[in-house]
Design a protein around this motif. Structure first.
Motif, PDB file in Angstrom:
ATOM      1  N   ASP A 176     -43.684   0.435  34.186  1.00 17.06           N
ATOM      2  CA  ASP A 176     -44.757  -0.481  34.593  1.00 17.06           C
ATOM      3  C   ASP A 176     -44.295  -1.439  35.693  1.00 17.06           C
ATOM      4  O   ASP A 176     -45.111  -1.932  36.481  1.00 17.06           O
ATOM      5  CB  ASP A 176     -45.253  -1.297  33.391  1.00 17.06           C
ATOM      6  CG  ASP A 176     -46.058  -0.465  32.406  1.00 17.06           C
ATOM      7  OD1 ASP A 176     -46.505   0.632  32.779  1.00 17.06           O
ATOM      8  OD2 ASP A 176     -46.216  -0.914  31.244  1.00 17.06           O
ATOM      9  N   GLN A 177     -42.985  -1.698  35.744  1.00 16.56           N
ATOM     10  CA  GLN A 177     -42.424  -2.589  36.773  1.00 16.56           C
ATOM     11  C   GLN A 177     -42.086  -1.847  38.063  1.00 16.56           C
ATOM     12  O   GLN A 177     -41.530  -2.432  38.989  1.00 16.56           O
ATOM     13  CB  GLN A 177     -41.158  -3.266  36.234  1.00 16.56           C
ATOM     14  CG  GLN A 177     -41.402  -4.215  35.070  1.00 16.56           C
ATOM     15  CD  GLN A 177     -40.098  -4.768  34.504  1.00 16.56           C
ATOM     16  OE1 GLN A 177     -39.177  -5.103  35.236  1.00 16.56           O
ATOM     17  NE2 GLN A 177     -40.018  -4.872  33.180  1.00 16.56           N
ATOM     18  N   GLY A 178     -42.441  -0.577  38.124  1.00 15.43           N
ATOM     19  CA  GLY A 178     -42.233   0.186  39.348  1.00 15.43           C
ATOM     20  C   GLY A 178     -41.013   1.067  39.373  1.00 15.43           C
ATOM     21  O   GLY A 178     -40.718   1.716  40.388  1.00 15.43           O
ATOM     22  N   VAL A 179     -40.274   1.111  38.277  1.00 15.63           N
ATOM     23  CA  VAL A 179     -39.087   1.966  38.203  1.00 15.63           C
ATOM     24  C   VAL A 179     -39.500   3.433  38.281  1.00 15.63           C
ATOM     25  O   VAL A 179     -40.435   3.853  37.601  1.00 15.63           O
ATOM     26  CB  VAL A 179     -38.323   1.693  36.888  1.00 15.63           C
ATOM     27  CG1 VAL A 179     -37.343   2.815  36.571  1.00 15.63           C
ATOM     28  CG2 VAL A 179     -37.604   0.360  36.964  1.00 15.63           C
ATOM     29  N   ASP A 180     -38.790   4.201  39.115  1.00 14.60           N
ATOM     30  CA  ASP A 180     -39.108   5.629  39.173  1.00 14.60           C
ATOM     31  C   ASP A 180     -37.893   6.527  38.906  1.00 14.60           C
ATOM     32  O   ASP A 180     -37.988   7.746  39.032  1.00 14.60           O
ATOM     33  CB  ASP A 180     -39.781   5.999  40.496  1.00 14.60           C
ATOM     34  CG  ASP A 180     -38.901   5.814  41.716  1.00 14.60           C
ATOM     35  OD1 ASP A 180     -37.764   5.326  41.569  1.00 14.60           O
ATOM     36  OD2 ASP A 180     -39.349   6.172  42.830  1.00 14.60           O
ATOM     37  N   VAL A 181     -36.777   5.925  38.526  1.00 18.55           N
ATOM     38  CA  VAL A 181     -35.637   6.678  37.975  1.00 18.55           C
ATOM     39  C   VAL A 181     -35.104   5.865  36.797  1.00 18.55           C
ATOM     40  O   VAL A 181     -34.827   4.677  36.931  1.00 18.55           O
ATOM     41  CB  VAL A 181     -34.510   6.904  39.001  1.00 18.55           C
ATOM     42  CG1 VAL A 181     -33.399   7.760  38.371  1.00 18.55           C
ATOM     43  CG2 VAL A 181     -35.022   7.567  40.269  1.00 18.55           C
ATOM     44  N   LEU A 182     -34.956   6.533  35.662  1.00 19.47           N
ATOM     45  CA  LEU A 182     -34.663   5.835  34.414  1.00 19.47           C
ATOM     46  C   LEU A 182     -33.355   6.337  33.809  1.00 19.47           C
ATOM     47  O   LEU A 182     -33.152   7.538  33.660  1.00 19.47           O
ATOM     48  CB  LEU A 182     -35.817   6.085  33.435  1.00 19.47           C
ATOM     49  CG  LEU A 182     -35.987   5.193  32.212  1.00 19.47           C
ATOM     50  CD1 LEU A 182     -36.212   3.749  32.629  1.00 19.47           C
ATOM     51  CD2 LEU A 182     -37.173   5.704  31.385  1.00 19.47           C
ATOM     52  N   PHE A 183     -32.464   5.390  33.482  1.00 19.94           N
ATOM     53  CA  PHE A 183     -31.239   5.687  32.736  1.00 19.94           C
ATOM     54  C   PHE A 183     -31.373   5.109  31.329  1.00 19.94           C
ATOM     55  O   PHE A 183     -32.170   4.201  31.100  1.00 19.94           O
ATOM     56  CB  PHE A 183     -30.027   5.041  33.408  1.00 19.94           C
ATOM     57  CG  PHE A 183     -29.599   5.672  34.700  1.00 19.94           C
ATOM     58  CD1 PHE A 183     -28.537   6.563  34.745  1.00 19.94           C
ATOM     59  CD2 PHE A 183     -30.256   5.362  35.888  1.00 19.94           C
ATOM     60  CE1 PHE A 183     -28.121   7.126  35.939  1.00 19.94           C
ATOM     61  CE2 PHE A 183     -29.860   5.921  37.090  1.00 19.94           C
ATOM     62  CZ  PHE A 183     -28.781   6.809  37.120  1.00 19.94           C
ATOM     63  N   GLN A 184     -30.522   5.589  30.417  1.00 18.74           N
ATOM     64  CA  GLN A 184     -30.517   5.038  29.071  1.00 18.74           C
ATOM     65  C   GLN A 184     -29.095   5.040  28.514  1.00 18.74           C
ATOM     66  O   GLN A 184     -28.274   5.898  28.844  1.00 18.74           O
ATOM     67  CB  GLN A 184     -31.412   5.844  28.133  1.00 18.74           C
ATOM     68  CG  GLN A 184     -30.938   7.285  27.902  1.00 18.74           C
ATOM     69  CD  GLN A 184     -31.889   8.073  27.025  1.00 18.74           C
ATOM     70  OE1 GLN A 184     -32.825   8.706  27.533  1.00 18.74           O
ATOM     71  NE2 GLN A 184     -31.655   8.051  25.712  1.00 18.74           N
ATOM     72  N   HIS A 185     -28.803   4.038  27.681  1.00 20.39           N
ATOM     73  CA  HIS A 185     -27.568   4.023  26.899  1.00 20.39           C
ATOM     74  C   HIS A 185     -27.959   3.917  25.440  1.00 20.39           C
ATOM     75  O   HIS A 185     -27.410   3.127  24.669  1.00 20.39           O
ATOM     76  CB  HIS A 185     -26.663   2.861  27.316  1.00 20.39           C
ATOM     77  CG  HIS A 185     -25.211   3.168  27.106  1.00 20.39           C
ATOM     78  ND1 HIS A 185     -24.266   3.042  28.095  1.00 20.39           N
ATOM     79  CD2 HIS A 185     -24.541   3.613  26.011  1.00 20.39           C
ATOM     80  CE1 HIS A 185     -23.071   3.381  27.624  1.00 20.39           C
ATOM     81  NE2 HIS A 185     -23.218   3.722  26.351  1.00 20.39           N
ATOM     82  N   THR A 186     -28.943   4.685  25.069  1.00 15.19           N
ATOM     83  CA  THR A 186     -29.445   4.798  23.706  1.00 15.19           C
ATOM     84  C   THR A 186     -29.494   6.286  23.374  1.00 15.19           C
ATOM     85  O   THR A 186     -29.296   7.126  24.248  1.00 15.19           O
ATOM     86  CB  THR A 186     -30.835   4.163  23.575  1.00 15.19           C
ATOM     87  OG1 THR A 186     -31.708   4.717  24.582  1.00 15.19           O
ATOM     88  CG2 THR A 186     -30.763   2.652  23.733  1.00 15.19           C
ATOM     89  N   ASP A 187     -29.785   6.605  22.116  1.00 18.00           N
ATOM     90  CA  ASP A 187     -29.461   7.948  21.636  1.00 18.00           C
ATOM     91  C   ASP A 187     -30.611   8.935  21.492  1.00 18.00           C
ATOM     92  O   ASP A 187     -30.360  10.127  21.287  1.00 18.00           O
ATOM     93  CB  ASP A 187     -28.751   7.825  20.283  1.00 18.00           C
ATOM     94  CG  ASP A 187     -27.447   7.060  20.387  1.00 18.00           C
ATOM     95  OD1 ASP A 187     -26.964   6.863  21.511  1.00 18.00           O
ATOM     96  OD2 ASP A 187     -26.926   6.635  19.333  1.00 18.00           O
ATOM     97  N   SER A 188     -31.851   8.490  21.558  1.00 14.51           N
ATOM     98  CA  SER A 188     -32.950   9.435  21.350  1.00 14.51           C
ATOM     99  C   SER A 188     -33.502   9.910  22.694  1.00 14.51           C
ATOM    100  O   SER A 188     -33.285   9.272  23.728  1.00 14.51           O
ATOM    101  CB  SER A 188     -34.069   8.776  20.530  1.00 14.51           C
ATOM    102  OG  SER A 188     -34.999   8.102  21.377  1.00 14.51           O
TER     103      SER A 188
END
Length: 361
Positions: free
Chosen positions: A210-222
């Motif tokens: 919603d904030q305009g991010v178009d590439v997403l990383f995660q340091h979570t497990d699901s």
């Protein structure tokens, strides 16, 4: 009755009771290996990969080992109880697989000096306690390069678990890649204070998009962030396992952890009586970190450059944390040409230059 006669009678008694067979079998008893997991084995991420490593261990050794695991173990008192129970139950080797298990593992290790323990991502060692982790920051740097080349909004998102050195250095590694390949990009960090909570992870993903991010990383497990990215048509980078099947049009790559070879090596060392405590860091060179590139999404030239970066990291030609590197305040952390040591990386508690987010205390 003389001693010779007495010894003969005793041997006969042992054989009659079947004790001779059981005493002989004890030498061939399987090594008992336990695993303590912070999440469910079906999380398709961090715990899932450790479980695949356990299965690889069983496949390699067969009936020479007997393994078991406890999943969904909360960090803290619950972890200490589970770890101690394994030690009491005669386990020879215990792997504890989350940063928050460090202090409970260290405490139990002191109480059971004949049991061998290995703790993932921590830094405390003892005569019977070693540590191991992946150089996930190597994969993050490559992911940062891919994000820089694939973003249109120049806004990159990161769903962060807890502000520990492992997570902070991964965030920094992405920022270092962005500094080089897309200096105008902004890395937005959202802390969720959990390792595994699909609902929270999905909410964070949607909030960042919603904030305009178009590439997403995660340091979570699901895989929830990947699924959110796929639904909303933005790119993502998976973590711990290969998450491409959850987002075939979304996932650029995944920072995959392959723990099997380390588990096999440590178990063999315990069997051989050669195990010694060490601080094992496995990265691209050791293939503890693997980066499957999505050939259906990434342009050929981007794939080629990513492969070159991977090769340079693997060979040691390039280290993501090579100076000059400054922190947010402008303080020089690494002079030109200086590479961060494992100790530097293990204690990282600051953001590098370019990050506009605040680091939680």
């Amino acid at each position: 009755m003389n001693n010779k006669t007495l010894n003969t009678l005793l041997r006969g008694l042992v054989l009659a009771m079947g004790l001779g067979a059981s005493l002989g079998a004890s030498a061939a008893d399987p090594l008992k290996v336990g695993f303590v997991y912070v999440g469910p084995v079906g999380d398709h991420g961090w715990t899932y990969q450790h479980e695949l490593g356990r299965r690889e261990l069983v496949e390699h050794f067969g009936d020479k080992v007997k393994t078991s695991f406890v999943e969904n173990v909360a960090e803290g008192a619950d972890a200490e109880r589970v770890i101690r129970n394994m030690a009491k139950d005669g386990y020879d080797l215990v792997f504890t697989t989350s940063f928050g298990f460090m202090n409970p593992t260290a405490k139990v290790a002191k109480q059971f000096p004949k049991v061998t323990f290995e703790h993932a991502t921590g830094y405390k060692q003892d005569k019977n306690l070693g540590t191991y982790l992946s150089r996930s920051y190597e994969g993050r740097y490559v992911g940062g390069y891919l994000a820089a080349k694939m973003t249109r909004s120049h806004k990159i998102g990161y769903i962060a678990s807890f502000p520990i050195p492992e997570v902070i250095r991964d965030i920094n590694s992405i920022q270092l890649a962005l500094n080089k390949y897309d200096p105008q990009a902004e890395l937005k960090v959202m802390w969720v204070n959990t390792w595994f909570d699909p609902g929270k992870e999905a909410d964070a993903a949607n909030a960042l998009i919603d904030q305009g991010v178009d590439v997403l990383f995660q340091h979570t497990d699901s895989p929830a962030p990947i699924q959110a990215a796929e639904r909303r048509g933005v790119y993502a980078v998976g973590y711990a396992s290969d998450m491409q099947h959850f987002g075939p049009k979304t996932v650029l790559t995944s920072i995959v952890n392959d723990w099997g070879p380390h588990y096999i090596k440590s178990t063999q060392a315990v069997m051989d009586g050669t195990w010694k405590p060490q601080d094992f860091w496995g990265g691209l060179a050791e293939e503890t970190v693997v980066l499957p590139l999505n050939q259906d999404v990434l342009p050929a030239d981007v794939q080629a450059e990513a492969s070159r970066i991977i090769a340079d990291i693997r060979s040691g030609v390039f280290h993501p944390f090579t100076g000059p590197i400054k922190d947010q305040s402008g303080k020089e952390r690494f002079a030109a040409g200086v590479k961060a040591s494992n100790a530097d990386l293990a204690s990282m508690d600051y953001y590098v230059e370019g990050l506009k987010a605040d680091l939680p205390k």
